[in-house]
Design an enzyme around this catalytic site. Structure first.
Site, PDB file in Angstrom:
ATOM      1  N   HIS A 146      60.143 127.683  43.635  1.00  0.00           N
ATOM      2  CA  HIS A 146      61.173 126.692  43.960  1.00  0.00           C
ATOM      3  C   HIS A 146      61.119 126.421  45.460  1.00  0.00           C
ATOM      4  O   HIS A 146      61.374 127.299  46.275  1.00  0.00           O
ATOM      5  CB  HIS A 146      62.555 127.206  43.558  1.00  0.00           C
ATOM      6  CG  HIS A 146      63.666 126.265  43.920  1.00  0.00           C
ATOM      7  ND1 HIS A 146      63.765 125.002  43.399  1.00  0.00           N
ATOM      8  CD2 HIS A 146      64.718 126.418  44.765  1.00  0.00           C
ATOM      9  CE1 HIS A 146      64.834 124.405  43.897  1.00  0.00           C
ATOM     10  NE2 HIS A 146      65.430 125.253  44.732  1.00  0.00           N
ATOM     11  N   LYS A 162      68.114 128.226  49.243  1.00  0.00           N
ATOM     12  CA  LYS A 162      68.989 127.973  48.100  1.00  0.00           C
ATOM     13  C   LYS A 162      69.168 126.471  47.883  1.00  0.00           C
ATOM     14  O   LYS A 162      68.954 125.665  48.790  1.00  0.00           O
ATOM     15  CB  LYS A 162      70.359 128.626  48.330  1.00  0.00           C
ATOM     16  CG  LYS A 162      70.321 130.150  48.441  1.00  0.00           C
ATOM     17  CD  LYS A 162      71.709 130.690  48.726  1.00  0.00           C
ATOM     18  CE  LYS A 162      71.689 132.205  48.881  1.00  0.00           C
ATOM     19  NZ  LYS A 162      73.044 132.746  49.227  1.00  0.00           N
ATOM     20  N   SER A 163      69.587 126.122  46.681  1.00  0.00           N
ATOM     21  CA  SER A 163      69.888 124.716  46.394  1.00  0.00           C
ATOM     22  C   SER A 163      70.982 124.218  47.324  1.00  0.00           C
ATOM     23  O   SER A 163      71.956 124.930  47.611  1.00  0.00           O
ATOM     24  CB  SER A 163      70.343 124.569  44.936  1.00  0.00           C
ATOM     25  OG  SER A 163      69.290 124.907  44.057  1.00  0.00           O
ATOM     26  N   LYS A 167      66.457 121.076  51.825  1.00  0.00           N
ATOM     27  CA  LYS A 167      64.979 121.140  51.864  1.00  0.00           C
ATOM     28  C   LYS A 167      64.365 119.750  51.730  1.00  0.00           C
ATOM     29  O   LYS A 167      63.470 119.373  52.501  1.00  0.00           O
ATOM     30  CB  LYS A 167      64.468 122.048  50.736  1.00  0.00           C
ATOM     31  CG  LYS A 167      64.919 123.492  50.831  1.00  0.00           C
ATOM     32  CD  LYS A 167      64.306 124.349  49.762  1.00  0.00           C
ATOM     33  CE  LYS A 167      64.795 124.006  48.374  1.00  0.00           C
ATOM     34  NZ  LYS A 167      66.213 124.300  48.179  1.00  0.00           N
ATOM     35  N   SER A 168      64.859 118.981  50.750  1.00  0.00           N
ATOM     36  CA  SER A 168      64.280 117.655  50.515  1.00  0.00           C
ATOM     37  C   SER A 168      64.591 116.698  51.654  1.00  0.00           C
ATOM     38  O   SER A 168      63.761 115.871  52.040  1.00  0.00           O
ATOM     39  CB  SER A 168      64.795 117.086  49.185  1.00  0.00           C
ATOM     40  OG  SER A 168      64.363 117.878  48.102  1.00  0.00           O
ATOM     41  N   ASP A 185      60.594 120.292  45.256  1.00  0.00           N
ATOM     42  CA  ASP A 185      61.405 121.070  44.313  1.00  0.00           C
ATOM     43  C   ASP A 185      60.606 122.171  43.612  1.00  0.00           C
ATOM     44  O   ASP A 185      60.991 123.330  43.647  1.00  0.00           O
ATOM     45  CB  ASP A 185      62.077 120.164  43.282  1.00  0.00           C
ATOM     46  CG  ASP A 185      63.152 120.913  42.503  1.00  0.00           C
ATOM     47  OD1 ASP A 185      63.907 121.665  43.146  1.00  0.00           O
ATOM     48  OD2 ASP A 185      63.222 120.765  41.280  1.00  0.00           O
ATOM     49  N   GLU A 209      63.708 114.123  44.936  1.00  0.00           N
ATOM     50  CA  GLU A 209      65.115 113.905  44.596  1.00  0.00           C
ATOM     51  C   GLU A 209      65.949 114.056  45.858  1.00  0.00           C
ATOM     52  O   GLU A 209      65.940 115.110  46.499  1.00  0.00           O
ATOM     53  CB  GLU A 209      65.586 114.916  43.540  1.00  0.00           C
ATOM     54  CG  GLU A 209      67.059 114.739  43.191  1.00  0.00           C
ATOM     55  CD  GLU A 209      67.619 115.865  42.341  1.00  0.00           C
ATOM     56  OE1 GLU A 209      68.831 115.845  42.075  1.00  0.00           O
ATOM     57  OE2 GLU A 209      66.844 116.778  41.984  1.00  0.00           O
TER      58      GLU A 209
END
Length: 312
Positions: A146, A162-163, A167-168, A185, A209
């Site tokens: 991930h 973590k989500s 990151k994106s 992702d 995303e």
């Protein structure tokens, strides 16, 4: 250490295998599949001569001039007997190098035992290297991670965290700054020799995303120069929430690493705080990484300037 004799078998379409390795399919249906479970290639000269110990029948068999002229020196009956012994082992396939044309005996046995025959005009050594490289990548140990994989100034950077850590969004700004996306992702990591390479799952290739915007196609939006199919994972940047800021190394004296498929990859941990430009920090991390690899360490420079260098 990778055990080359204990890899998960992979089925490959014959036509695809031939195209990837520059081979011509001489006997067999291009829509059939062939199963590979070893990166090693076998030259069956010793087996044909009668030495049958330690023979890797599950490997691709490669026939060059040595095997070909040996078979040509035999009588018709001897040649057929020795070749039938070979084909009856249900080997994955046989490849003929140097433009060697299989005899009628070999073509008949190939059909009888359903063993594909392929050929090439390339030299035996060159062909062996091409096929071995293909098998090494095909059968390489792999795992999914991930994170987001970017090429930043020629360095493959895996951005993890973590989500919701951004990151994106950091990757998107890096793309705008001229760097390239490999995968967002989910990253498929493969170990080839002592390096780890990352690619994108086919279904999400070049897609990102972005929360609030949805899915974007990076290649279409930013151009072909903004994406890359594969890159070696040379550096990991982990984004952490700001409660971990006191745990971060202020001087960079400790070298963090993270194991991916038993390969240790250098890692930086960056706390995410309002107002920080994560993309720029990742760029600086890459530059610092490259400088350290060149023997230039700012921490050591500071220690020497303030008089903390160790006596030689």
């Amino acid at each position: 250490m990778i055990n080359f004799e204990d890899l998960d078998p992979v089925e490959v379409n014959l036509k695809e295998f031939a195209e990837k390795c520059g081979l011509e399919l001489i006997s067999g249906d291009e829509n059939d599949t062939v199963t590979f479970d070893s990166v090693l290639i076998n030259r069956p000269g010793l087996y044909l001569a009668g030495f049958k110990e330690y023979f890797g029948h599950f490997r691709i068999q490669l026939i060059g001039n040595a095997e070909h002229f040996y078979l040509e020196s035999l009588s018709y009956e001897e040649r057929k007997e020795k070749l039938e012994n070979l084909f009856s082992l249900h080997i994955p396939c046989i490849i003929y190098s140097r433009g060697i044309i299989p005899s009628d005996i070999e073509l008949e046995l190939a059909k009888k035992y359903r063993v594909p025959i392929l050929g090439s005009s390339a030299t035996t050594t060159f062909l062996s290297n091409v096929v071995a490289n293909y098998l090494e990548e095909l059968l390489a140990p792999m795992k999914t991670i991930h994170g987001t994989l970017m090429d930043v100034a020629g360095v493959g950077v895996l951005i993890t965290g973590k989500s919701g850590m951004g990151k994106s969004e950091a990757a998107l700004e890096l793309i705008q700054r001229g760097h390239r996306l490999i995968s967002d992702d989910i990253v498929i990591a493969k170990r080839i020799s002592d390096k780890v390479f990352g690619t994108a799952p086919e279904k999400t290739k070049y897609l990102m995303e972005i929360r609030g915007l949805g899915i974007i196609d990076v290649a279409t939006m930013f151009g072909a120069g903004s994406v890359l199919d594969k890159e070696e994972i040379m550096l990991i940047v982990e984004l952490k929430d700001n409660k971990n800021i006191l745990d971060c190394d202020r001087f960079g004296s400790k070298i963090e690493t993270q194991s991916i498929l038993d390969v240790l990859v250098p890692k930086y941990s960056i706390p995410v705080i309002a107002g920080r430009n994560i993309a720029i920090l990742i760029e600086v991390a890459v530059r610092n990484f490259r400088l350290k690899n060149m023997g230039q360490d700012a921490t050591q420079t500071l220690m020497k300037r303030v008089g903390f260098e160790k006596d030689e």
